[in-house]
Write an enzyme that holds these catalytic residues in place. Structure first.
Site, mmCIF file in Angstrom:
data_model
loop_
_atom_site.group_PDB
_atom_site.id
_atom_site.type_symbol
_atom_site.label_atom_id
_atom_site.label_comp_id
_atom_site.label_asym_id
_atom_site.label_seq_id
_atom_site.Cartn_x
_atom_site.Cartn_y
_atom_site.Cartn_z
ATOM 1 N N LYS A 116 73.512 63.287 102.110
ATOM 2 C CA LYS A 116 73.727 63.994 103.373
ATOM 3 C C LYS A 116 75.063 63.554 104.001
ATOM 4 O O LYS A 116 75.838 64.379 104.471
ATOM 5 C CB LYS A 116 72.571 63.683 104.320
ATOM 6 C CG LYS A 116 72.315 64.751 105.341
ATOM 7 C CD LYS A 116 70.960 64.565 106.007
ATOM 8 C CE LYS A 116 71.058 64.952 107.462
ATOM 9 N NZ LYS A 116 70.097 64.237 108.296
ATOM 10 N N LYS A 200 55.639 74.289 105.618
ATOM 11 C CA LYS A 200 54.761 73.133 105.447
ATOM 12 C C LYS A 200 54.457 72.522 106.816
ATOM 13 O O LYS A 200 55.376 72.322 107.619
ATOM 14 C CB LYS A 200 55.488 72.101 104.566
ATOM 15 C CG LYS A 200 54.760 70.776 104.464
ATOM 16 C CD LYS A 200 55.616 69.692 103.796
ATOM 17 C CE LYS A 200 54.835 68.393 103.774
ATOM 18 N NZ LYS A 200 55.421 67.193 104.216
ATOM 19 N N LYS A 203 55.385 66.944 111.012
ATOM 20 C CA LYS A 203 55.836 66.571 112.360
ATOM 21 C C LYS A 203 57.324 66.875 112.519
ATOM 22 O O LYS A 203 57.788 67.110 113.617
ATOM 23 C CB LYS A 203 55.510 65.113 112.674
ATOM 24 C CG LYS A 203 56.155 64.115 111.761
ATOM 25 C CD LYS A 203 55.779 62.703 112.169
ATOM 26 C CE LYS A 203 56.259 61.664 111.184
ATOM 27 N NZ LYS A 203 55.597 61.719 109.872
#
Ligand code: ADP
Ligand code: TRP
Length: 330
Positions: A116, A200, A203
């Site tokens: 990333k 999906k 949280k």
């Protein structure tokens, strides 16, 4: 052959939701009906994500209360808090010395952070702390400290268990046969439970239904599940419906077949399907939810359960750690 030791850890990083329940907590409770199991709440592993001690404490209680409210068998299961056993931190320090840095470079979660950073042109290690980098070593300590044979985990954790096995091998190679070599067992795929928006349930996506949401909140969340725009009369595909995917986890075989037929036949609107789903979940969960609320309203009972779990876990941890200490330091 003596009975195999099963161990698993749950990270207290959020209020457990329906996906956690179906994918992890329910299978764990089923397993502990027949097998000796160490179950711990991995609060040390939560530290590189959550920096507020009250939140970690709250989520720790929530997980313990959920497991008890759903009937975790406390004779078979030793339920404890990871940080209550100091030997796990000591063992982690010891294991650092037999763990190649290159192994940690290969860990999925670390590699994901590096990739990333590279994509955004930042320093490769930007935002990576040593808690994240050495996460697999602490997890190896969790596993090896209790002489674990098998570790039931989701597919995303398989590499970590393989690392624990590698680390045990390196240790034994240098210091003799101290550790058993653990095996990952990837839980039978319960499938990915979709959340309110169809992705999906997670949280991270803010699309969850908390397992023990109060009745009114449960109803509101269910009514908010996103559907396509098919009219009540039109036939619908149950396999593409979040409503049906959740319903099948709580209903019995006849009810599931009936719901499938109603989807496929047409004539039932999504609003009605949601009401039926709410009634079903509410009836299955209302007794455990009341028990959950009772346990959460005064946490002293949870403290007692966690303390007696810790005492049982500590007795094993002390013995293992002593052998390690003797092997390494004499
Ligand atoms: P989250 O995605 O909310 O951050 P975690 O990654 O902490 O959840 O997952 C904890 C456990 O719950 C894992 O064992 C994972 O496999 C299971 N789990 C999480 N979300 C789902 C889901 N939507 N469907 C099935 N299992 C899930
Ligand atoms: N890393 C696991 C997770 O993110 C939690 C965990 C910590 C664990 N220590 C463990 C799981 C030891 C199994 C065994 O879900």
């Amino acid at each position: 052959m003596s009975e195999q030791i099963v161990l698993t850890g749950i990270k207290p990083t959020g209020t457990p939701h329906m996906g956690n329940y179906i994918g992890a907590l329910h299978p764990l409770i089923e397993m502990a009906k027949t097998r000796k199991t160490f179950v711990f709440i991995a609060d040390l592993h939560a530290l590189n994500i959550i920096h507020d001690p009250n939140q970690i404490r709250q989520h720790t209680y929530e997980i313990a209360a959920i497991l008890l409210a759903l009937g975790l068998n406390l004779e078979n299961a030793t339920l404890f808090r990871q940080s209550d056993i100091v030997q796990v931190s000591q063992l982690s320090t010891m294991l650092m010395n037999v763990t190649p840095k290159g192994l940690m470079n290969r860990a999925h979660s670390y590699k994901a952070a590096v990739e990333k950073n590279m994509a955004s042109g930042a320093d490769v290690d930007a935002g990576v702390n040593m808690g994240l980098y050495t996460y697999p070593i602490l997890m190896a300590a969790d596993i090896l400290l209790y002489n674990t044979d098998v570790v039931p985990v989701g597919a995303d954790q398989k590499q970590h268990v393989e690392f624990a096995r590698d680390i045990a091998g390196y240790f034994n190679h240098t210091y003799g046969e101290i550790f058993k070599l653990p095996e990952p067992v990837i839980s039978a795929d319960a499938g990915i439970i979709p959340g309110l928006d169809g992705r999906k349930m997670s949280k991270s996506y803010d699309n969850i239904i908390p397992l023990f949401a109060p009745e009114s909140e449960l109803k509101k969340k269910i009514m908010r599940i996103i559907t396509d725009s098919k009219l009540p009369d039109e036939p619908k595909n149950p396999d593409e419906s979040t409503i049906f995917q959740l319903y099948r986890q709580f209903a019995n075989a006849d009810e599931i077949a009936d719901m499938r037929a109603r989807f496929e036949r047409g004539g039932m609107g999504y609003g009605d399907a949601k009401r039926i789903l709410f009634e079903k979940i509410n009836s299955v969960l209302s007794a455990p939810r009341a028990e959950y609320e009772r346990l959460m309203s005064n946490t002293s009972e949870l403290d007692n359960v966690l303390a007696s779990g810790a005492a049982r876990a500590r007795a094993v941890a002390e013995k293992t750690y002593e052998r390690v200490h003797r092997a390494m330091l004499g």
